[in-house]
Design an enzyme around this catalytic site. Sequence first.
Site, mmCIF file in Angstrom:
data_model
loop_
_atom_site.group_PDB
_atom_site.id
_atom_site.type_symbol
_atom_site.label_atom_id
_atom_site.label_comp_id
_atom_site.label_asym_id
_atom_site.label_seq_id
_atom_site.Cartn_x
_atom_site.Cartn_y
_atom_site.Cartn_z
ATOM 1 N N THR A 61 31.201 -15.194 44.077
ATOM 2 C CA THR A 61 31.991 -15.878 43.029
ATOM 3 C C THR A 61 32.941 -14.555 42.751
ATOM 4 O O THR A 61 32.798 -13.480 42.149
ATOM 5 C CB THR A 61 31.288 -16.205 41.784
ATOM 6 O OG1 THR A 61 30.264 -17.195 42.130
ATOM 7 C CG2 THR A 61 32.205 -16.890 40.857
ATOM 8 N N GLY A 70 25.399 -17.157 47.052
ATOM 9 C CA GLY A 70 26.964 -17.516 47.323
ATOM 10 C C GLY A 70 28.035 -16.145 46.580
ATOM 11 O O GLY A 70 27.178 -15.161 46.284
ATOM 12 N N ASP A 102 17.942 -10.340 45.979
ATOM 13 C CA ASP A 102 18.011 -9.595 47.056
ATOM 14 C C ASP A 102 19.791 -9.956 47.671
ATOM 15 O O ASP A 102 20.474 -10.739 47.065
ATOM 16 C CB ASP A 102 17.230 -10.242 47.996
ATOM 17 C CG ASP A 102 15.632 -9.618 48.113
ATOM 18 O OD1 ASP A 102 15.550 -8.571 48.363
ATOM 19 O OD2 ASP A 102 14.843 -10.024 47.593
ATOM 20 N N ASP A 144 30.234 -32.643 57.498
ATOM 21 C CA ASP A 144 29.836 -32.321 58.793
ATOM 22 C C ASP A 144 28.529 -32.454 59.241
ATOM 23 O O ASP A 144 28.120 -32.911 60.632
ATOM 24 C CB ASP A 144 30.687 -30.646 58.971
ATOM 25 C CG ASP A 144 31.915 -30.790 59.045
ATOM 26 O OD1 ASP A 144 32.588 -31.804 59.391
ATOM 27 O OD2 ASP A 144 32.459 -29.869 58.569
ATOM 28 N N CYS A 159 36.546 -5.831 45.158
ATOM 29 C CA CYS A 159 35.228 -6.166 44.551
ATOM 30 C C CYS A 159 35.323 -6.070 42.845
ATOM 31 O O CYS A 159 34.488 -6.766 42.348
ATOM 32 C CB CYS A 159 34.240 -4.857 44.474
ATOM 33 S SG CYS A 159 33.499 -5.249 46.584
#
Length: 755
Positions: free
Chosen positions: A544, A542, A451, A492, A419
């Site tokens: 990063t 997401g 959140d 896709d 992390c």
Amino acid sequence: MQKTDSPVVKDLVLIGGGHAHVSVLRKFGMKPMPGVRLTLICRDLQAPYSGMLPGFIAGHYSFEEAHIDLGPLARFAGARFFHDEAIALDATEKRVVCKNRPSVPYDLLSINIGSAPTTSHVPGASENTVPVKPIDGFVDNWSRMRDRILTQSEPTSIGVVGGGAGGVEITLAIQHRLKTLLAERGRDDRELTFHLFTDGDDILTTHNPTVRDKFDRVLQARGINVHLDHRVSEVRPRRLICANGNQFNMDEILWVTMAGAQKWLAESGLAVDEAGFVKVADTLESISHPGIFAAGDIAAVVNHPRPKSGVFAVRQGPPLARNLRRALVNRSLKPFTPQEYFLSLISTGDKYAIASKSWWALEGRLIWKWKDWIDRRFMRKFNDLPEMDEDDTTTVDRGLADREVIKEISAVAMRCGGCGAKVGATALSRAISQLGPVARSDVLIGLHEPDDAAAVSVPDGKVMVHTVDSFRSFIDDPYLFGQVAANHALGDIYAMGADPQTALSIVTIPYGLENKVEDELAQMMAGALKVLNEAGAALVGGHTSEGKELSLGFAVNGLVDRDRVLRKGGMQPGDSIVLTKPIGTGTLFAADMRHKAKGAWIAAALDSMVTSNRDGAQCLYDHGATACTDVTGFGVLGHLVEMIKPSGVDCELQLGAIPYFDGARELVEAGIFSSLQPQNLRLRRAIRDLETVNKDPRYPLIFDPQTAGGLLASVPGVRASDCVGELHGLGYHRASVIGQVLPESNALESIMLVV
């Protein structure tokens, strides 16, 4: 690209691909600086060499011979190449404002953008003439003008305004070329009349009397009408009006008078001269803004004024590169004094030239051969670049490195894993704050909510389609890479007939100072968001982190009616096989890494890769597509096999009908392939009569892996022609029927390949 483990601590940005900057790129390619990220911003893919422009116009050189391909050169230099145009400068925030992308930050800046035509002071000149500068614009205008003249049957009068070396040389080159082309068509060259206008009492006033006499003789012998003391005061459509009252009807008017500078330089606050050129000291650094340099036509060296000539731009390249290196490590700059007398080799269009220097002159065909040898030798430096393998150890300039730079590199390089590899909260929040994802009512918790996860709802009657794609960057432009990665991930969704709903990003940013990491993240996500927003997909979050290489991926959700889902299985005998985009990106970008791909080839591939498959998918669905997939890593053949097996059919694939990107065939013939090609090649076992087709030069490309490729679909044969026609109208100009679906046979090989 030259890979380095050194984190980015300083940004050197070059605006323009002029003669001085191509020298800077080559020198940085031969000797990179640790911790320095080099970026080229240029609107042109190929930089014209002014010394060979008359020869190109006269037909003695091809386009490639007279231009420097900036794509491979930037790759060799390890530079990011942003194909865009600078339109302003924020010198306070140290950012270059671009026309079609987010602004670009710099620590050190250099400007080498040439000059612009000065037509505004003559009424009608801007609208009714063809300017010779900037050179890149004239090349396109010349092609159109040449075609106009050759297709009309009436006599043509051509006027050239400007009696300097440029005007004289261009006039003679155009005359030679047009007369040659007319003779090839059996037409009389007396259809052409040439006029040269100058406001002075002589031509070539910056050259000695002997040179002027020689050109007076050449112009007279070639039938060029020279009008001295004819200052053009107004230009009307096909008409020149001079201050002395004389008027002339002209079918074509070229403007070759002294050029000026782009207005944004002065508007950005840089010190400029009366013509708008950037004032620089002997070191080529701006006299008003330390850390900003200028060279070539756009620069006005205060202590050493010189004519606007490519000779000086070429000579400024090495001292500019040297001072940029010194400025990057806070060392004192070294002054450069341009020569007072310089050699000019001026051609007459017919492989004859006149040499001019100081008070002497020489002429003849040997002078042209001398000029040709000099010009070709110069061009070889930039077009014949040494090939470098990925593990090649390039000479690194560690001689110019101060303790502070080394300290910054060392501090950034010592990063944690786990992390601890995440991008810092401050940089991340600033980058995210710049993003504006599309608003959707079905997104309950999204990107800007604090959140742990996003929350979305699925409307009644819909099913959700999930997909994920991620890969490391294969280009140096993070904004463009963001667009490609987002388009690739959405493929896709479209292939299954769904509409995108939401996306989660997976990002790895190379180590660097916090502001460098923040900017690269913001650039890349701005590109991705442009595509996602246009698709109606909300970016809802997401992950990063930092790592050695830039990479980007997306987990994407889509919504589709249950009875509308398109799958790979479903092909029916009698269907036609349709491909919406060309193939060849794998070999093209493999070649690009080796400096073997032309910039125009790469640009065309990228244009296709940022073209959405959305409209294409809708078109295929509207024409009754029975099966569909997007062409990506397994290549056309691999994805076709994925469709054939669940469909229980065979197929015929026509090599000659498949659209290929320009350059792809040449590159595979040269033995350049993607690293994934050998794995895809194993699928050749699905091909019948392999021995009869595997020698065809197009054969390897059906195994070529694609990034953000097109859609591969089966469409009822009776509707295929209309489908392809509509695809062309939607912008998929290379869409084609590439084969037919056949009933299943008992053969082990299910694909019949037709040459």
